[in-house]
Enzyme design. Structure first.
Site: not given
Ligand code: THU
Length: 133
Positions: A44, A55, A88, A46, A91, A57
């Site tokens: 991920n 994310c 999520c 940000e 994704c 994925e």
């Molecule tokens: N996140 C992912 O990388 N994958 C997911 O399926 C759920 C959330 C990340 C996004 C963000 O950087 C952090 O987790 C918190 O939501």
């Protein structure tokens, strides 16, 4: 030879080390196995705007697509949560676009590994029919 699930999880853990998550401090790694045996990883990333965050994925899927691969068989996802975490909604939709019956493997820090088909995680997902796929 195709990587084992443990090897895929290991690749996801390596990718997780590159996560850029200073706001949530929730580091995620993913390793996507393609139909032809390649592995693409993602973490991920940000952003200060929050909304531009991507994310792990989706990073893995988009990297694979940029390398000309669109058919996948499995994705391994790792986080630092004790319990395995599931992808999520966004994704799930992105994964569904390419492989509606993808096998999703998720591992927490407890060592527990869970598996589920995307068709179960995202039943009746939205998808256009694409010509010449
Ligand atoms: N996140 C992912 O990388 N994958 C997911 O399926 C759920 C959330 C990340 C996004 C963000 O950087 C952090 O987790 C918190 O939501």
């Amino acid at each position: 030879m195709l990587p084992s699930d443990d090897q895929l999880i290991k690749r996801a853990r390596e990718a997780q080390k590159h996560a850029y998550a200073p706001y949530s401090e929730f580091n995620v790694g993913a390793a996507l196995l393609t139909d032809d045996g390649q592995v693409f990883t993602g973490c991920n990333v940000e952003n200060s705007t929050f909304g531009a965050t991507i994310c792990a994925e989706r990073t893995a899927v988009f990297t694979a697509v940029c390398h000309g691969v669109r058919r996948f068989s499995k994705i391994a996802i790792v986080t630092d949560s004790e319990e395995p975490a599931w992808p999520c909604g966004i994704c799930r939709s992105v994964l569904f676009e390419f492989t509606p019956d993808l096998e999703v493997i998720t591992a927490g820090t407890s060592g527990k590994i869970e598996r589920m088909r995307l068709s179960q995680l995202y039943p009746k997902g939205f998808r256009f029919t694409v010509k010449n796929e």
